[in-house]
Design a protein around this motif. Structure first.
Motif, PDB file in Angstrom:
ATOM      1  N   ILE A 167       0.844  -1.197   0.000  1.00 11.75           N
ATOM      2  CA  ILE A 167       0.000   0.000   0.000  1.00 11.75           C
ATOM      3  C   ILE A 167       0.877   1.244   0.000  1.00 11.75           C
ATOM      4  O   ILE A 167       1.805   1.363   0.808  1.00 11.75           O
ATOM      5  CB  ILE A 167      -0.932   0.005   1.227  1.00 11.75           C
ATOM      6  CG1 ILE A 167      -1.847  -1.226   1.208  1.00 11.75           C
ATOM      7  CG2 ILE A 167      -1.769   1.287   1.269  1.00 11.75           C
ATOM      8  CD1 ILE A 167      -2.600  -1.443   2.516  1.00 11.75           C
ATOM      9  N   VAL A 168       0.595   2.182  -0.913  1.00 13.59           N
ATOM     10  CA  VAL A 168       1.376   3.421  -0.995  1.00 13.59           C
ATOM     11  C   VAL A 168       0.503   4.677  -1.003  1.00 13.59           C
ATOM     12  O   VAL A 168       1.024   5.785  -0.922  1.00 13.59           O
ATOM     13  CB  VAL A 168       2.291   3.423  -2.239  1.00 13.59           C
ATOM     14  CG1 VAL A 168       3.342   2.320  -2.139  1.00 13.59           C
ATOM     15  CG2 VAL A 168       1.483   3.279  -3.531  1.00 13.59           C
ATOM     16  N   GLU A 169      -0.814   4.506  -1.088  1.00 13.85           N
ATOM     17  CA  GLU A 169      -1.705   5.668  -1.105  1.00 13.85           C
ATOM     18  C   GLU A 169      -3.106   5.236  -0.716  1.00 13.85           C
ATOM     19  O   GLU A 169      -3.560   4.154  -1.093  1.00 13.85           O
ATOM     20  CB  GLU A 169      -1.747   6.308  -2.502  1.00 13.85           C
ATOM     21  CG  GLU A 169      -2.676   7.512  -2.625  1.00 13.85           C
ATOM     22  CD  GLU A 169      -3.608   7.455  -3.834  1.00 13.85           C
ATOM     23  OE1 GLU A 169      -4.679   8.088  -3.762  1.00 13.85           O
ATOM     24  OE2 GLU A 169      -3.272   6.769  -4.822  1.00 13.85           O
ATOM     25  N   VAL A 170      -3.796   6.077   0.057  1.00 17.58           N
ATOM     26  CA  VAL A 170      -5.225   5.901   0.308  1.00 17.58           C
ATOM     27  C   VAL A 170      -5.905   7.249   0.131  1.00 17.58           C
ATOM     28  O   VAL A 170      -5.472   8.256   0.677  1.00 17.58           O
ATOM     29  CB  VAL A 170      -5.519   5.335   1.716  1.00 17.58           C
ATOM     30  CG1 VAL A 170      -5.099   3.880   1.807  1.00 17.58           C
ATOM     31  CG2 VAL A 170      -4.864   6.153   2.814  1.00 17.58           C
ATOM     32  N   ASP A 171      -6.935   7.288  -0.672  1.00 15.80           N
ATOM     33  CA  ASP A 171      -7.764   8.487  -0.845  1.00 15.80           C
ATOM     34  C   ASP A 171      -6.936   9.742  -1.122  1.00 15.80           C
ATOM     35  O   ASP A 171      -7.215  10.838  -0.598  1.00 15.80           O
ATOM     36  CB  ASP A 171      -8.635   8.720   0.389  1.00 15.80           C
ATOM     37  CG  ASP A 171      -9.664   7.627   0.623  1.00 15.80           C
ATOM     38  OD1 ASP A 171      -9.682   6.661  -0.160  1.00 15.80           O
ATOM     39  OD2 ASP A 171     -10.435   7.736   1.594  1.00 15.80           O
TER      40      ASP A 171
ATOM     41  N   ASP B  46      -6.309  -0.290   7.878  1.00 21.19           N
ATOM     42  CA  ASP B  46      -5.804   0.959   7.322  1.00 21.19           C
ATOM     43  C   ASP B  46      -5.501   1.997   8.396  1.00 21.19           C
ATOM     44  O   ASP B  46      -4.767   2.962   8.148  1.00 21.19           O
ATOM     45  CB  ASP B  46      -6.770   1.527   6.274  1.00 21.19           C
ATOM     46  CG  ASP B  46      -8.117   1.924   6.857  1.00 21.19           C
ATOM     47  OD1 ASP B  46      -8.512   1.358   7.893  1.00 21.19           O
ATOM     48  OD2 ASP B  46      -8.792   2.792   6.276  1.00 21.19           O
ATOM     49  N   PHE B  47      -6.032   1.832   9.594  1.00 24.72           N
ATOM     50  CA  PHE B  47      -5.760   2.782  10.666  1.00 24.72           C
ATOM     51  C   PHE B  47      -4.264   2.854  10.995  1.00 24.72           C
ATOM     52  O   PHE B  47      -3.770   3.865  11.494  1.00 24.72           O
ATOM     53  CB  PHE B  47      -6.550   2.389  11.922  1.00 24.72           C
ATOM     54  CG  PHE B  47      -6.406   3.353  13.069  1.00 24.72           C
ATOM     55  CD1 PHE B  47      -7.123   4.548  13.085  1.00 24.72           C
ATOM     56  CD2 PHE B  47      -5.556   3.095  14.124  1.00 24.72           C
ATOM     57  CE1 PHE B  47      -6.986   5.449  14.129  1.00 24.72           C
ATOM     58  CE2 PHE B  47      -5.415   3.984  15.174  1.00 24.72           C
ATOM     59  CZ  PHE B  47      -6.132   5.162  15.178  1.00 24.72           C
ATOM     60  N   THR B  48      -3.533   1.788  10.688  1.00 28.15           N
ATOM     61  CA  THR B  48      -2.103   1.729  11.021  1.00 28.15           C
ATOM     62  C   THR B  48      -1.218   2.405   9.980  1.00 28.15           C
ATOM     63  O   THR B  48      -0.009   2.512  10.182  1.00 28.15           O
ATOM     64  CB  THR B  48      -1.655   0.274  11.186  1.00 28.15           C
ATOM     65  OG1 THR B  48      -1.785  -0.414   9.923  1.00 28.15           O
ATOM     66  CG2 THR B  48      -2.500  -0.445  12.225  1.00 28.15           C
TER      67      THR B  48
ATOM     68  N   VAL C 282       1.319  10.705  14.288  1.00 29.02           N
ATOM     69  CA  VAL C 282       1.092  11.001  12.873  1.00 29.02           C
ATOM     70  C   VAL C 282      -0.069  10.112  12.411  1.00 29.02           C
ATOM     71  O   VAL C 282       0.130   8.981  11.982  1.00 29.02           O
ATOM     72  CB  VAL C 282       2.346  10.736  12.020  1.00 29.02           C
ATOM     73  CG1 VAL C 282       2.069  11.058  10.555  1.00 29.02           C
ATOM     74  CG2 VAL C 282       3.516  11.574  12.519  1.00 29.02           C
ATOM     75  N   PRO C 283      -1.291  10.600  12.527  1.00 29.89           N
ATOM     76  CA  PRO C 283      -2.438   9.749  12.218  1.00 29.89           C
ATOM     77  C   PRO C 283      -2.629   9.543  10.723  1.00 29.89           C
ATOM     78  O   PRO C 283      -2.274  10.386   9.895  1.00 29.89           O
ATOM     79  CB  PRO C 283      -3.611  10.523  12.812  1.00 29.89           C
ATOM     80  CG  PRO C 283      -3.162  11.940  12.851  1.00 29.89           C
ATOM     81  CD  PRO C 283      -1.680  11.916  13.046  1.00 29.89           C
ATOM     82  N   MET C 284      -3.206   8.397  10.394  1.00 29.47           N
ATOM     83  CA  MET C 284      -3.610   8.130   9.015  1.00 29.47           C
ATOM     84  C   MET C 284      -4.677   9.139   8.595  1.00 29.47           C
ATOM     85  O   MET C 284      -5.508   9.560   9.403  1.00 29.47           O
ATOM     86  CB  MET C 284      -4.163   6.700   8.918  1.00 29.47           C
ATOM     87  CG  MET C 284      -4.520   6.245   7.506  1.00 29.47           C
ATOM     88  SD  MET C 284      -6.221   6.597   7.024  1.00 29.47           S
ATOM     89  CE  MET C 284      -7.123   5.356   7.949  1.00 29.47           C
ATOM     90  N   ARG C 285      -4.641   9.525   7.326  1.00 30.50           N
ATOM     91  CA  ARG C 285      -5.646  10.448   6.803  1.00 30.50           C
ATOM     92  C   ARG C 285      -6.304   9.845   5.571  1.00 30.50           C
ATOM     93  O   ARG C 285      -5.664   9.181   4.759  1.00 30.50           O
ATOM     94  CB  ARG C 285      -5.019  11.797   6.406  1.00 30.50           C
ATOM     95  CG  ARG C 285      -4.309  12.508   7.514  1.00 30.50           C
ATOM     96  CD  ARG C 285      -4.073  13.983   7.205  1.00 30.50           C
ATOM     97  NE  ARG C 285      -3.510  14.276   5.902  1.00 30.50           N
ATOM     98  CZ  ARG C 285      -2.216  14.248   5.611  1.00 30.50           C
ATOM     99  NH1 ARG C 285      -1.330  13.858   6.529  1.00 30.50           N
ATOM    100  NH2 ARG C 285      -1.788  14.588   4.411  1.00 30.50           N
ATOM    101  N   ARG C 286      -7.574  10.094   5.427  1.00 26.55           N
ATOM    102  CA  ARG C 286      -8.296   9.794   4.187  1.00 26.55           C
ATOM    103  C   ARG C 286      -9.625  10.534   4.222  1.00 26.55           C
ATOM    104  O   ARG C 286     -10.017  11.067   5.261  1.00 26.55           O
ATOM    105  CB  ARG C 286      -8.465   8.287   3.983  1.00 26.55           C
ATOM    106  CG  ARG C 286      -9.277   7.541   5.005  1.00 26.55           C
ATOM    107  CD  ARG C 286      -9.208   6.013   4.780  1.00 26.55           C
ATOM    108  NE  ARG C 286      -9.328   5.655   3.383  1.00 26.55           N
ATOM    109  CZ  ARG C 286      -9.026   4.443   2.882  1.00 26.55           C
ATOM    110  NH1 ARG C 286      -8.585   3.488   3.697  1.00 26.55           N
ATOM    111  NH2 ARG C 286      -9.175   4.181   1.609  1.00 26.55           N
ATOM    112  N   ASP C 287     -10.337  10.575   3.087  1.00 26.96           N
ATOM    113  CA  ASP C 287     -11.585  11.340   3.041  1.00 26.96           C
ATOM    114  C   ASP C 287     -12.824  10.489   3.262  1.00 26.96           C
ATOM    115  O   ASP C 287     -13.923  11.018   3.381  1.00 26.96           O
ATOM    116  CB  ASP C 287     -11.707  12.126   1.724  1.00 26.96           C
ATOM    117  CG  ASP C 287     -11.740  11.247   0.486  1.00 26.96           C
ATOM    118  OD1 ASP C 287     -12.580  10.348   0.383  1.00 26.96           O
ATOM    119  OD2 ASP C 287     -10.903  11.486  -0.418  1.00 26.96           O
TER     120      ASP C 287
END
Length: 611
Positions: A240-244, A326-328, A434-439
């Motif tokens: 995995i290299v990108e989310v949203d 994905d939270f990690t 540094v929290p995960m971010r997505r929309d």
């Protein structure tokens, strides 16, 4: 057809010795001309049906551009019997909030026969999609990928080729009829319609030709109306290299889970041996369905095809669904947790009803009243955010289902996500630095989630569940962000105003169209009246568009004054008690809600003041 016109822009940089240098960066204007109309399609090979296409074709084309490009989409509505719009999901629309495409919010619907232009700049790389945001329309076909390429990607040079892979669910019946049934006396249990099939790239039995020893970046988009999907590639590891649209540090995954509207980019390195082809599988999450119809195949299969002459093997059976969490994930930009929360609010027991005046026009025409949430209507769940405030949202899910929440105009920092059955958030978690971010984020069954974002993008932004049936049920709130700043900067194009005029929709006034007294909401749109006895509680909710269609006490949006958690009247904790006429038990599995007799049972919530 996309056309590119190169426009020069000047980028200035300063050296350490304060010596100025300049470099010319090239940005393109990428133009798409879309004629939206009806075609006939049969993507699962089981049923031919009318489908919404573009320029006489379906699947519809992908929109592609580079970071810094200007994107112009000229839409002609040739559906004849339906209004339409386009929302560019995940694009923040900085400075162009009126191009967001949400009808009743940032624009009027595009009426049949009308033309309408979306014109915006993209300064964010990543994997996105575009879809209608009008009347539950996009599951009828009006949805496609939107890819923004990045010449400065942190993964530049680490893969050989990009492949776009879309997932979706598919219904044989058209949405108007399905919505009429879902919100009707004929559906007393409030059960969401179950898809007839799952699709990959709007087909089934997909083959993807690959070469040995190469690395491919798969841009994966779930364009579903309802069904989340598990996805795995047999004997291949995803990185995995990108989310949203958010780059992440590489993370290995054997299986991922995509809710409706979520996206992933993953790197897959192929084997050196070409003697065998390998299946990859998408499987709809059947936990979302009230009942699983007989004969439903929840799976859709594709193949990494190393050798076109070799067989396409049947996929192996998996023992359990165990997707990557994905939270990690850790964003590569290192954006740290917003540690001071400025603002909180809550929305409960209110069903979103579209106002008579699209909310952006109310904000633009109301002068100093724009900061009064009342003018936006009793049923829009409007919250006023000041520029650059940090907003915290707490989602307490008292429902045994999974719910994907999306915020227009922003990506969230995901601060907390509980396990299943954890109950309400208890304010005792350790937050990631540094929290995960997505929309688009998923709150777990009977669990909770805490989200934060900075209100740095003036506009009118919806916050809603992205299950299409729950949007129709009114599970929507409106974030009115820095409306006074919006009044200074936003200009509405004439063709947008013309679309409203053709339908006699006002472009000034409060939610009721009143321009004399913005606090007078007489005549505003209201939810339907109570329904007769005989419905299950969930059916009541579906019929009256209740926000509780997804949650009993679904959300608490934290709005803190200075100092945090206090006010002149003391500290207030906002929870929820639903009106007894609207309480429901989803699939009869929810334990201990407020009873239909009005008596409180264990586990139910109420508003309480803390001394």
């Amino acid at each position: 057809m996309a056309t590119g016109t190169m426009l020069p822009s000047l980028k200035t940089c300063l050296a350490a010795a304060v010596v100025a240098c300049t470099a010319v960066a090239q940005a393109a204007t990428v133009t798409y001309n879309f004629d939206v109309g009806w075609v006939v399609a049969n993507p699962d090979g089981a049923f031919e049906r009318p489908t919404i296409g573009i320029n006489g074709q379906w699947p519809i084309p992908a929109i592609t551009a580079n970071v810094g490009d200007r994107v112009v989409v000229n839409v002609k509505n040739n559906l004849q019997n339906q209004t339409t719009s386009l929302h560019f999901h995940g694009i923040y629309q900085n400075g162009t909030a009126n191009m967001d495409g949400a009808t009743g919010v940032s624009q009027c619907p595009i009426p049949p026969g009308a033309t309408f232009t979306y014109d915006f700049k993209v300064n964010q790389p990543g994997t996105y999609w575009y879809h209608s945001h009008e009347g539950g329309q996009y599951p009828d076909g009006l949805r496609g990928p939107l890819i923004i390429h990045d010449p400065d990607s942190p993964y530049k040079g680490k893969y050989d080729e990009e492949i776009v892979l879309t997932l979706s669910d598919w219904y044989h019946d058209q949405m108007p009829g399905l919505l009429n049934f879902f919100i009707s006396y004929a559906n007393p249990t409030g059960a969401e319609p179950v898809p007839n099939a799952a699709l990959m790239n709007d087909t089934q039995n997909l083959t993807v030709s690959v070469e040995p020893g190469k690395t491919y970046m798969f841009r994966i988009v779930n364009m579903a109306a309802f069904a989340a999907q598990y996805l795995w590639f047999e004997e291949h590891t995803m990185r995995i290299v990108e989310v949203d649209g958010i780059y992440t540090e590489e993370a290995d995954a054997d299986m991922i889970y995509l809710t409706a509207a979520q996206r992933y980019s993953v790197l897959i390195t192929t084997k050196n041996d070409t003697s065998k082809n390998y299946a990859f599988v998408g499987s709809m999450d059947q936990d979302l369905f009230d009942t699983v119809p007989d004969g439903l195949n929840p799976n859709v299969t594709g193949w990494l095809q190393y050798d076109k002459d070799a067989e396409l093997p049947e996929p192996a059976t998996v023992d359990e669904f165990d997707p990557f969490d994905d939270f990690t994930l850790v964003p590569t930009d290192g954006e740290e947790l917003y540690d001071k929360v400025d603002y909180s609010a809550f929305f409960n027991d209110i069903t979103y009803i579209r106002p008579k005046v699209p909310t952006v026009f109310t904000a633009l025409s109301s002068g100093t009243s724009a900061t009064n949430p009342e003018i936006y209507g009793s049923n829009t769940n409007a919250f006023i955010l000041e520029k650059n405030q940090v907003v915290e949202i707490v989602l307490n899910n008292y429902d045994p289902g999974k719910h994907p929440f999306h915020l227009h105009g922003h990506a969230f920092q995901t601060v907390v996500r509980s396990a299943d059955e954890a109950g309400a958030y208890v304010y005792n978690e350790t937050f990631p630095q540094v929290p995960m971010r997505r929309d688009t984020v998923m709150v777990r069954p009977n669990g909770n989630m805490v989200l934060r974002f900075r209100a740095d993008n003036p506009g009118i932004w919806l916050f809603h569940c992205h299950i299409e049936w729950h949007i129709a049920s009114g599970l929507v709130a409106t974030m009115v962000e820095a409306p006074e700043e919006l009044q200074k900067s936003l200009k509405i194009p004439q063709d947008h105003l013309d679309a409203c005029a053709r339908q006699e929709i006002a472009t000034a006034g409060n939610a009721a169209g009143n321009t004399e007294d913005f606090t007078d909401l007489k005549g505003e749109n209201k939810p339907p009246p109570p329904i007769p006895a005989g419905f299950t509680a969930k059916g009541i909710v579906a019929l009256v568009f209740s926000v509780l269609a997804a949650f009993l006490g679904m959300a608490v949006i934290s709005w803190y004054a200075s100092p945090p958690h206090t006010s002149s009247k003391g500290r207030v904790q906002l929870l929820t008690q639903a009106p007894v006429s609207q309480v429901w038990r989803r699939r009869n599995r929810q334990e201990n809600p407020v009873g239909l007799d009005g008596k409180r049972e264990k586990g139910a919530c109420l508003v309480q003041r803390i001394p």
